[in-house]
Scaffold this motif. Structure first.
Motif, short mmCIF file in Angstrom:
data_model
loop_
_atom_site.label_atom_id
_atom_site.label_comp_id
_atom_site.label_asym_id
_atom_site.label_seq_id
_atom_site.Cartn_x
_atom_site.Cartn_y
_atom_site.Cartn_z
N ILE B 59 0.85 -1.21 0.00
CA ILE B 59 0.00 0.00 0.00
C ILE B 59 0.87 1.25 0.00
O ILE B 59 0.64 2.21 -0.75
CB ILE B 59 -0.94 0.00 1.24
N ALA B 60 1.90 1.24 0.87
CA ALA B 60 2.75 2.42 1.05
C ALA B 60 3.50 2.76 -0.22
O ALA B 60 3.89 3.91 -0.43
CB ALA B 60 3.73 2.18 2.20
N THR B 61 3.75 1.76 -1.07
CA THR B 61 4.52 2.03 -2.29
C THR B 61 3.62 2.28 -3.50
O THR B 61 4.13 2.48 -4.61
CB THR B 61 5.47 0.84 -2.59
N GLN B 62 2.31 2.27 -3.28
CA GLN B 62 1.40 2.55 -4.40
C GLN B 62 1.56 4.01 -4.85
O GLN B 62 1.63 4.91 -4.01
CB GLN B 62 -0.06 2.32 -3.97
N ILE B 66 1.33 7.62 -2.64
CA ILE B 66 2.45 8.57 -2.53
C ILE B 66 2.07 9.92 -3.14
O ILE B 66 2.29 10.97 -2.54
CB ILE B 66 3.71 7.99 -3.23
N ASP B 67 1.45 9.87 -4.32
CA ASP B 67 1.03 11.12 -4.99
C ASP B 67 0.04 11.90 -4.13
O ASP B 67 0.10 13.12 -4.04
CB ASP B 67 0.36 10.79 -6.34
N SER B 68 -0.87 11.14 -3.50
CA SER B 68 -1.89 11.78 -2.68
C SER B 68 -1.28 12.48 -1.46
O SER B 68 -1.66 13.60 -1.11
CB SER B 68 -2.91 10.73 -2.24
N ILE B 69 -0.30 11.79 -0.84
CA ILE B 69 0.36 12.41 0.33
C ILE B 69 1.12 13.65 -0.11
O ILE B 69 1.04 14.71 0.53
CB ILE B 69 1.30 11.38 1.01
N LEU B 70 1.85 13.53 -1.23
CA LEU B 70 2.61 14.68 -1.72
C LEU B 70 1.68 15.84 -2.10
O LEU B 70 1.98 17.00 -1.81
CB LEU B 70 3.46 14.28 -2.94
N LEU B 71 0.54 15.48 -2.72
CA LEU B 71 -0.45 16.51 -3.09
C LEU B 71 -0.97 17.22 -1.84
O LEU B 71 -1.06 18.45 -1.79
CB LEU B 71 -1.62 15.86 -3.84
N SER B 235 -7.02 12.53 2.71
CA SER B 235 -8.28 12.29 3.44
C SER B 235 -9.33 11.72 2.49
O SER B 235 -10.06 10.78 2.83
CB SER B 235 -8.82 13.58 4.03
N THR B 236 -9.38 12.29 1.29
CA THR B 236 -10.35 11.81 0.30
C THR B 236 -10.01 10.37 -0.11
O THR B 236 -10.91 9.53 -0.24
CB THR B 236 -10.33 12.73 -0.94
N LEU B 237 -8.72 10.13 -0.29
CA LEU B 237 -8.29 8.79 -0.71
C LEU B 237 -8.65 7.74 0.36
O LEU B 237 -9.14 6.64 0.04
CB LEU B 237 -6.78 8.78 -0.98
N VAL B 256 0.09 4.88 6.82
CA VAL B 256 1.18 5.54 6.09
C VAL B 256 1.15 7.04 6.36
O VAL B 256 2.18 7.68 6.62
CB VAL B 256 1.07 5.25 4.57
N MET B 257 -0.04 7.60 6.32
CA MET B 257 -0.21 9.05 6.58
C MET B 257 0.21 9.40 8.01
O MET B 257 0.86 10.42 8.25
CB MET B 257 -1.68 9.43 6.34
#
Lengths: 370, 282
Positions: B59-62, B66-71, B235-237, B256-257
């Motif tokens: 999951i953490a490497t999806q 990653i994009d969502s956390i960076l966003l 949060s949305t994800l 992960v978050m």
């Protein structure tokens, strides 16, 4: 050099009301008055931080309205010294010169010179908050002098210092004033500062100028009861002139009559101001003095304060006298002791009837001015 | 009495405080109950995730995670940057003036604190939607907020505003006016006095304001989805994964978050500890 021409400034509920002052070049000018009288507001108006609502402030004869503080070359030292906490001592002192875009070499030389003069070279890299009160004060004054000011404004700079540091700084301020010929305006409510250093002074009470003159003149001849009280006249007795001849008047103060040097019409009401230390207290059967005013009385209360003692004495009216604690012990002064009180006619400052003030009567227990 | 190392340690503890302070001990026990809640929640989710580490790693490497956390972090940073630019002058004005309008302005700033997040989201949406008061003219210029990065930023900005402005205003209020006055008599203009004296003196509050505002921004959900469901912030994800993949998948993303946020905030708090401290005796 600096003149206030009927300057009024309103700040919230406070009003500096049509104050007119005249500070001459080279003066060590004191602004005195009780807390909340508006002394600091005057300093901030001189420096350009506050703009008068009405009236004019003239510097060298020119109205300085519209000239911002940064263009005036006036050094300001607040009571809390206001050192920049995020800068070292060295950077604090250099700040003003950097703001004036002086070359770095000149800034460095001047900073070193000032640190040497004020004996703070060893503190150069220290943060201001780690310094003692005395050290902070030296840094603050060095910083203010670094811009080579035409005028130095000091807002109660000695009030937070211990007595020894304070005495040393009075000497330092004296030498700055004498050696550099700098005009200094010093706000205080401490009489000792003014008498030690001042040439001229203004008394500000409730936002109004009460009196402006030479320091010795104001201390010898206060113009009103409130000024007299502030300047340390502990005894203010109200009375009626009985007779007056060749400048020597007899004044009825109730049960007694006092001889004073004054010119007043018989029947007029005047106030007599006498400093506690001008009153001599002797044992009731002691040696008589040459003073014109000698009264029998009884000690009501005794308050010891260091090497001095305050005696509250009933001579028909209540008066306060200062004697040494040694005298108190030797002459066995205590509450109830009958004594003989004397003071010279020349020790009495007479306030004319038009400046009588009935506000703020003495509220000490057992004392009232009648 | 046996003077064992254990008894000596107990004596040291008692000795160091003189005598036991039962009041503080009582307060610690009561306060500890509050700490227990997030701690239990954290332990619960951690134990659950560590039980299946390969799944967690997958999951953490999806890329989407990653994009969502960076966003989320990036949009939060942009919102904070905007707050620094506009919120700092506003905080200074509020700190240095005593106008009767201050209370009105302060109440407006505090509004997002008391509003339900959906209401805040609705307000942002109505203002920035393509037919909105601000959204419509900007759409003509090619700037769109609905389902766009900018939509996320304005929603985050709206909810994070009071945290930044209030913290920084408090910092400015703590800088004595005398410091500015002295700087001005020394030759600094008012703007120079602000930049050279007030800002550095309140750096700790500014930094704290940024952390609080950023934290509030990245934790926003309701206000963001009203205007920008896509691109998905974390949060949305998590909500999406919860409704489509169930608890296991959504809690892995959440974990992960949690790890990412904990690491970032630990670093920021460590920096704050030394920032703007000018008395080395403390």
């Amino acid at each position: 050099m600096i003149e206030f021409d009927r300057v009024s400034i309103a700040l919230g509920d406070f009003l500096l009301d049509e104050v007119s002052l005249s500070i001459q070049k080279g003066d060590y000018y004191f602004i005195m008055g009780p807390s909340g009288a508006g002394k600091t507001i005057i300093l901030e108006a001189i420096s350009g931080l506050l703009v008068p609502d009405s009236g004019r402030i003239l510097q060298e004869g020119k109205d300085v309205r519209g000239i911002p503080p940064e263009k005036r070359r006036i050094g300001l030292v607040y009571q809390d010294y206001s050192l920049f906490p995020h800068m070292t001592v060295e950077k604090n002192i250099a700040f003003g010169m950097k703001m004036r875009h002086l070359p770095a070499l000149e800034v460095g030389q001047q900073v070193n010179k000032l640190m040497k003069q004020f004996e703070i070279t060893h503190l150069a890299c220290r943060a201001p908050l780690t310094l003692s009160g005395g050290e902070q004060q030296r840094v603050a004054i060095a910083r203010a002098l670094a811009i080579d000011p035409e005028l130095l404004l000091l807002d109660e700079p000695l009030s937070a210092l211990d007595p020894i540091t304070r005495d040393r700084f009075i000497e330092e301020l004296r030498s700055i004033h004498r050696d550099q010929g700098l005009t200094i305006v010093h706000v205080t409510h401490d009489r000792r500062d003014a008498t030690s250093l001042g040439t001229r002074m203004a008394m500000i009470i409730d936002g109004r100028l009460a009196q402006e003159d030479r320091v010795d003149t104001i201390f010898a001849s206060p113009c009103s009861e409130r000024v007299a009280r502030f300047l340390g006249f502990e005894n203010i007795l109200k009375g009626t002139v009985m007779s007056c001849e060749d400048g020597l008047c007899t004044v009825d103060i109730g049960k007694n009559r006092v001889a004073v040097m004054a010119r007043a019409k018989p029947g007029s009401h005047i106030a007599l101001c006498i400093r506690a230390d001008d009153i001599t207290v002797l044992k009731h059967d002691g040696n008589k003095t040459s003073a014109r005013n000698i009264f029998d009385g009884t000690i009501i209360q005794k308050t010891i304060s260091g090497s001095l003692a305050l005696l509250f004495i009933d001579i028909g009216v209540n008066i306060t006298a200062v004697v040494t604690t040694k005298s108190v012990a030797e002459l066995a002064f205590d509450a109830g002791t009958p004594v003989c009180v004397s003071f010279k006619a020349t020790a009495v400052h007479v306030l004319p009837p038009q400046v009588f003030e009935t506000r703020n009567p003495d509220t000490r227990p057992g004392f009232s001015i009648t | 009495m046996n003077d064992t190392p254990r008894t000596r340690r107990w004596i040291e503890i008692r000795g160091s405080v003189g005598q036991l302070d039962w009041c503080l001990i009582g307060f610690s026990l009561i306060g500890g109950m509050l700490v227990l809640l997030p701690l239990l929640a954290l332990l619960n989710i951690t134990i659950g995730q560590l039980a299946d580490i390969p799944f967690l790693i997958s999951i953490a490497t999806q890329k989407q995670v990653i994009d969502s956390i960076l966003l989320t972090f990036g949009a939060g940073l942009v919102a904070v940057a905007i707050l620094i630019i506009f919120g700092t002058p506003l905080s200074y004005v509020l700190a240095r003036t005593q106008s009767r309008f201050n209370q009105v302005v302060e109440s407006l700033i505090d509004l997002p604190l008391v509003l339900p997040h959906t209401v805040a989201g609705l307000m942002v949406y109505i203002l920035f939607m393509q037919r909105g008061l601000i959204g419509a003219p900007l759409k003509e210029m090619g700037i769109v907020f609905e389902d766009a990065f900018l939509g996320i930023v304005v929603a985050m900005l709206f909810v994070a505003m009071p945290f930044y402005v209030n913290t920084v205003r408090e910092g400015f209020q703590k800088v004595p006016v005398h410091l500015e006055n002295v700087a001005r008599t020394l030759g600094a203009t008012r703007f120079q006095a602000f930049c050279l004296i007030v800002l550095p003196s309140s750096i700790r509050h500014i930094f704290n304001g940024c952390i609080l505002a950023w934290g509030r921004a990245i934790s926003e959900f309701a206000a963001v989805i009203m205007i920008a469901y896509y691109p998905m912030i974390i949060s949305t994800l998590i909500y999406y994964r919860f409704t489509t993949g169930g608890i296991k998948e959504s809690s892995a993303v959440a974990f992960v978050m949690i790890v990412a946020c904990f690491a970032v905030f630990l670093i920021l708090r460590s920096v704050t500890r030394y920032l703007g401290r000018y008395d080395d005796r403390v």
